[in-house]
Design an enzyme around this catalytic site. Structure first.
Site, PDB file in Angstrom:
ATOM      1  N   SER A  64       0.796  -1.233   0.000  1.00  0.00           N
ATOM      2  CA  SER A  64       0.000   0.000   0.000  1.00  0.00           C
ATOM      3  C   SER A  64       0.826   1.280   0.000  1.00  0.00           C
ATOM      4  CB  SER A  64      -0.961   0.011   1.194  1.00  0.00           C
ATOM      5  OG  SER A  64      -2.076  -0.810   0.947  1.00  0.00           O
ATOM      6  N   LYS A  67       0.061   3.705  -2.726  1.00  0.00           N
ATOM      7  CA  LYS A  67      -0.979   4.734  -2.670  1.00  0.00           C
ATOM      8  C   LYS A  67      -0.403   6.142  -2.630  1.00  0.00           C
ATOM      9  CE  LYS A  67      -4.651   1.896  -0.551  1.00  0.00           C
ATOM     10  NZ  LYS A  67      -4.045   0.578  -0.321  1.00  0.00           N
ATOM     11  N   SER A 128      -6.163   3.553   4.537  1.00  0.00           N
ATOM     12  CA  SER A 128      -5.627   2.775   3.417  1.00  0.00           C
ATOM     13  C   SER A 128      -6.735   2.007   2.698  1.00  0.00           C
ATOM     14  CB  SER A 128      -4.540   1.801   3.899  1.00  0.00           C
ATOM     15  OG  SER A 128      -3.757   1.328   2.812  1.00  0.00           O
TER      16      SER A 128
END
Length: 447
Positions: A64, A67, A128
């Site tokens: 993640s 991102k 997230s």
């Protein structure tokens, strides 16, 4: 008899010992800072100076932390007026299906619902949320497949290397229920070296520092006051008040998948100094990955940076190079012009290593041709830059450039010589040339 018994005991126990060794995680060798990671890097967030790194150029899973690229493209689209914070997104079959998978980090989206870009962004940055991330990608590019092209183009523009994006979230494609972007594999996952992750974070913070206003939020309610309300807890447990709290932490992005392990890009300020740390596939001393392992590794990097480094002036303004204080002038009223460093060079270095940096002059060959600069020359003309060479140990350079470059400039103005002066100079050079030829010829008689 005893020897025979010991032999049979060993034979019987061998399969059990082998089984135990296969099942146990392999502990990673401890690094110079006591880290147990596959890759790590620490940089000064102001200048981009790399303070520490290990295996920072090997592509690894980033989960993640991907991102951060989605955030960058979102802020860019907002600043360019392509979308707005209040713009509403209508849920697609893709984002609805992903949002209902509570095994993943998500805020559930209604199939017939609409959500503002700000709501989706906060879910991305704080919790997230994966479906919210895909929703943002679809809003900016139409589809996640098209958004991947934007991610690749921006990565190239920012100077990232050895990266591969297969989705906007950092999930393994197998979690996208067969709806992963076209042209990517069903079990592909995003990868990038720690150095590129740090560069992405560095550019995100520099270009859009407002991102930290959201990433520092430890808890917020999504759709507060509605039946869809859900508590979003930040996965960055180093934020104030959380279990692994560290003074000054206000971002940035965690990441966890089976492939990438436990990763974290963190940033913190202390005494006016901001650092960015990246740890990838962090484990403990026994080789077991965990949230604690990644935050312990990050803490070690921050402690090292804040305690061992300070900004120091390495080269003062007006510094003159001992071996070359001037540059020759071609067709000028003066034969040379003095040069000096334009502004002071300050850098984050270890307190006891300041004197290990030696300034070296690098002339610009486009300006200084064959050792000369053409007249007229104005004061302040850039003729080159300073390169800092370290005499001992390793210097890791900068995250976005190879050297600390500061301009070297001329100190005075030199006008072009008039035609009469140039003629006299030419005549003088002519006779000097003849004299040198004659003396050289005569000298040859006696050699």
């Amino acid at each position: 008899m005893k020897k025979e018994l010991r032999k049979w005991v060993a034979v019987l126990l061998m399969p059990l010992l082998l089984l135990m060794s296969f099942g146990a995680p392999v502990a990673k060798a401890e690094s110079a800072l006591g880290l147990h990671v596959d890759g790590a890097i620490l940089i000064d967030a102001e200048s981009g100076k790399i303070l520490y790194e290990e295996n920072a150029e090997t592509p690894l899973g980033i989960a993640s932390m991907s991102k951060m690229m989605t955030e960058y493209l979102l802020f860019e689209a907002i600043s360019e007026g392509k979308i707005s914070w209040d713009q509403e997104y209508r849920v697609t079959d893709y984002t609805y299906a992903i949002s209902q998978d509570r095994r993943l980090s998500n805020v559930p989206l209604r199939k017939d619902g609409t959500y503002t870009i700000r709501e989706l962004y906060e879910a991305l940055a704080i919790y997230s949320a994966n479906a919210a991330t895909i929703a943002i990608a679809e809003t900016i590019a139409g589809t996640e497949t098209e958004f991947l092209k934007m991610m690749d183009a921006k990565a190239k523009e920012l100077g990232l290397t050895d990266y591969k994006f297969v989705n906007s979230t950092g999930l393994n494609n197998k979690d996208l229920q067969g709806m992963h972007p076209q042209g990517t594999g069903p079990e592909d996952e995003n990868v990038m070296p720690a150095k590129s992750v740090a560069l992405l974070a560095y550019r995100l913070i520099h270009d859009y520092p407002e991102v930290l206003e959201t990433t520092k939020i430890s808890k917020k309610t999504f759709r507060e006051g509605t039946t869809d309300a859900i508590e979003m807890h930040n996965w960055n447990f180093m934020l104030p008040g959380l279990v692994y709290e560290y003074q000054g932490v206000d971002g940035l992005k965690t990441g966890t998948t089976d492939f990438a392990g436990h990763c974290f890009t963190g940033t913190a300020t202390r005494d006016g100094k901001r650092l960015i740390a990246v740890v990838m596939k962090a484990v403990d001393a026994k080789g077991v990955g965990s949230y604690k392992a990644r935050f312990d590794a990050t803490r070690a990097l921050f402690d090292y940076g804040f305690s061992q480094f300070s900004e120091q002036e390495i080269v003062p303004a007006g510094y003159k190079f001992e071996k070359q204080k001037t540059v020759d002038i071609n067709k000028g009223k003066e034969k040379t012009v003095a040069i000096e460093v334009k502004e002071p060079i300050k850098m984050m270095v270890k307190t006891n290593e300041k004197d290990q940096y030696v300034p070296e002059l690098v002339l610009d060959e486009k300006v200084v041709k064959n050792g000369q600069i053409d007249a007229p020359v104005k004061a302040g003309t850039v003729v080159g830059h300073v390169k800092l060479a370290k005499t001992e140990g390793t210097d890791y350079g900068y995250i976005d450039s190879k050297d600390a470059k500061m301009d070297v400039v001329t100190t005075t103005t030199v006008e072009k010589a008039g035609w009469f002066s140039l003629m006299l100079s030419a005549i003088g050079n002519f006779f000097v040339g003849i004299w040198e030829s004659v003396t050289g010829f005569v000298k040859g008689w006696f050699d």
